[in-house]
Write a protein that holds these residues in place. Sequence first.
Motif, mmCIF file in Angstrom:
data_model
loop_
_atom_site.group_PDB
_atom_site.id
_atom_site.type_symbol
_atom_site.label_atom_id
_atom_site.label_comp_id
_atom_site.label_asym_id
_atom_site.label_seq_id
_atom_site.Cartn_x
_atom_site.Cartn_y
_atom_site.Cartn_z
ATOM 1 N N PRO A 252 50.730 41.950 45.769
ATOM 2 C CA PRO A 252 49.391 42.244 45.267
ATOM 3 C C PRO A 252 49.388 43.525 44.446
ATOM 4 O O PRO A 252 49.983 44.528 44.835
ATOM 5 N N GLY A 253 48.739 43.473 43.330
ATOM 6 C CA GLY A 253 48.713 44.630 42.442
ATOM 7 C C GLY A 253 48.142 44.245 41.092
ATOM 8 O O GLY A 253 47.695 43.110 40.871
ATOM 9 N N ARG A 254 48.180 45.187 40.167
ATOM 10 C CA ARG A 254 47.583 44.963 38.859
ATOM 11 C C ARG A 254 48.311 43.865 38.081
ATOM 12 O O ARG A 254 47.683 43.036 37.425
ATOM 13 N N ALA A 255 49.656 43.851 38.164
ATOM 14 C CA ALA A 255 50.423 42.872 37.392
ATOM 15 C C ALA A 255 50.154 41.446 37.871
ATOM 16 O O ALA A 255 49.874 40.541 37.068
ATOM 17 N N SER A 256 50.234 41.222 39.190
ATOM 18 C CA SER A 256 50.022 39.871 39.711
ATOM 19 C C SER A 256 48.575 39.435 39.546
ATOM 20 O O SER A 256 48.298 38.261 39.265
ATOM 21 N N THR A 257 47.636 40.373 39.701
ATOM 22 C CA THR A 257 46.230 40.036 39.509
ATOM 23 C C THR A 257 45.949 39.663 38.051
ATOM 24 O O THR A 257 45.201 38.724 37.771
ATOM 25 N N ALA B 166 48.138 38.391 35.962
ATOM 26 C CA ALA B 166 48.739 37.071 35.732
ATOM 27 C C ALA B 166 47.838 35.961 36.250
ATOM 28 O O ALA B 166 47.645 34.931 35.582
ATOM 29 N N ALA B 167 47.250 36.161 37.443
ATOM 30 C CA ALA B 167 46.353 35.148 37.998
ATOM 31 C C ALA B 167 45.088 35.009 37.153
ATOM 32 O O ALA B 167 44.578 33.898 36.959
ATOM 33 N N TYR B 168 44.579 36.123 36.635
ATOM 34 C CA TYR B 168 43.375 36.063 35.804
ATOM 35 C C TYR B 168 43.647 35.303 34.507
ATOM 36 O O TYR B 168 42.836 34.457 34.083
ATOM 37 N N LEU B 169 44.783 35.587 33.876
ATOM 38 C CA LEU B 169 45.127 34.867 32.650
ATOM 39 C C LEU B 169 45.326 33.384 32.926
ATOM 40 O O LEU B 169 44.978 32.537 32.094
ATOM 41 N N ALA B 170 45.894 33.060 34.083
ATOM 42 C CA ALA B 170 46.112 31.655 34.423
ATOM 43 C C ALA B 170 44.798 30.901 34.577
ATOM 44 O O ALA B 170 44.750 29.686 34.367
ATOM 45 N N ARG B 171 43.735 31.619 34.950
ATOM 46 C CA ARG B 171 42.430 30.969 35.140
ATOM 47 C C ARG B 171 41.636 30.833 33.840
ATOM 48 O O ARG B 171 40.603 30.170 33.828
ATOM 49 N N LEU B 172 42.069 31.458 32.776
ATOM 50 C CA LEU B 172 41.292 31.429 31.543
ATOM 51 C C LEU B 172 41.184 30.033 30.951
ATOM 52 O O LEU B 172 40.227 29.734 30.235
ATOM 53 N N GLY B 173 42.165 29.183 31.228
ATOM 54 C CA GLY B 173 42.187 27.873 30.602
ATOM 55 C C GLY B 173 40.983 27.019 30.924
ATOM 56 O O GLY B 173 40.585 26.173 30.110
ATOM 57 N N TYR B 174 40.367 27.221 32.107
ATOM 58 C CA TYR B 174 39.231 26.363 32.464
ATOM 59 C C TYR B 174 38.044 26.601 31.549
ATOM 60 O O TYR B 174 37.164 25.743 31.429
#
Length: 554
Positions: A370-375, A377-385
């Motif tokens: 958990p941290g800024r990098a993984s967060t 990455a998860a945020y960018l992964a959700r942009l597609g919706y």
Amino acid sequence: MTQIDYSENGSRNRGVRGTRLLAGLAYVVAGACLLPMVAVVLAALTGGTDAITHLAETVLPRYTVTTIILVILVAIGTFCIGTGAAWLVTMTRFPGVRLLEIALVLPLAFPAYVLAYAYTFVLDHPGIVQTTLRDVTGWGPRDYWFPEIRSTEGAAVMLILVLYPYVYLLARAAFLQQSATAFLAARALGNNPWLAFRRVSLPMARPAIAGGVLLAIMETIADFGTVSYFGVQTFATGIYTSWFSLGDRAGAAQLALCLLGFALMLAVAERTLRGNAKYHQSGKHHVAHPAANLTGWRALGAFLLCAVPVLFGFVFPVLILVDMGLESEQNLLSDRYMGFIKNSLILAGTAALVTVAAAVSVGFFQRLRPGRASTSAAYLARLGYAVPGGVIAVGLLVPFAAFDNALDAWMRQTFDISTGLLVTGSIWLLVAAYMVRFLAAALGAYEGGQSTVHANMDAAARSLGQTPLGTLRRVHLPILTPSLLTALLIVFVDVMKELPATLIMRPFNFDTLAVQAYRLASDERLEGAAVPSLVILAVGLLPVILICRQIGRR
């Protein structure tokens, strides 16, 4: 013989390698989700001003106005139907409420364009409704007025009927989670049930309802099949027309950028509202709302208000499609149709596996580090919706077409060999587009299951010498099997229904059921379009059945 290192250093080294592998996969997935948006921005900015100037002088105002009108109509319609039905089935009791509580979800199985085909067949000028009206009255074609189904308003009605379940599900969950203390206090202060609902219950459920409306709006601006068939000119149809009919790549990219900006603005609003949707009861105990028993005309009114969306959003379209399919000459068991089904299953199955694997890598990496990098990455992964399929298609085709052309030119010059288009027009690029589009849904299902795995399980596995990948494989995945199967099913069905990305990016002569239905409907062969549409509907019922089972276990 090679000796396996069971020492602490050996386990630590394997753990570091596993963590780096997960990090690499997560960053690759995040980069893949970001690539289409970056490519659209660059293509639009480097395309010159001639295209956007011409668009602004000709079609851009019309695209903008039509899209805004469609969004407003869908927002109002889904809010009224979804919120009203959720309140009635949650807070009142009347004959048939238990059945309607589940049936209200069923229209979610329909793609909007399939609903458009069914109602056009019945309500258009040569349809059975207007034909019967002329036969009974003796009127001619110009002697009466009848609502035009192929219009902006008609497209809005189709979208409302299939999208209101988003609002219904979120509003129903919000009403169920509310304690009755505030509502009862409002009633004690002299407010009637309607005023208490408007002043207390509705404001408390506002973030959830607004989130559902915004989801419906994002689906509206991403829709291509319905507006294209009805001849409604929106940004989605403009992108396809510019890319294929006019061959204007710069214009398509600039239209895609406009649509992308609108979609991301809505996504930010939805995430903000969802983040603020944390209402805590002031009391120590949750007090369930006392359900009001309706009788007489009130019970009849509540039943009709909940039954009408189900009838027009599911029952009537199914009956119409079945009748159309029986009258068509399409043979579902022919080699041609078996090819469509095979292509659809290959794309949907492959995309589901790739998307869920990507969701696991992103979700587990965020849990592991958990941290800024993984967060991020998860945020960018959700942009597609939030990005329409047409925008993703343009965003992937632009860079990979440039790569293919550059590689082909270099191979011709160096080795006198033509490589052709290696990536553009391939199944794998289309699968990548599906992954970007639907990764958020898979990630949500995975994280929902992952939240049930206690952190002590991870600590116990590590104390027993398990690496991060070993913990994922031996602890998390067995526990998360139901969540992973749900994610696979959701992505599978969404890919089966997806039209704009498939229509733009599919390989040559690689048609799916959705493409076949769209092509037949475009040729006004609506009876034939009913056959692939029924197959898509049958597949779309699978996740809806899962949702209905969860509602039935309330």
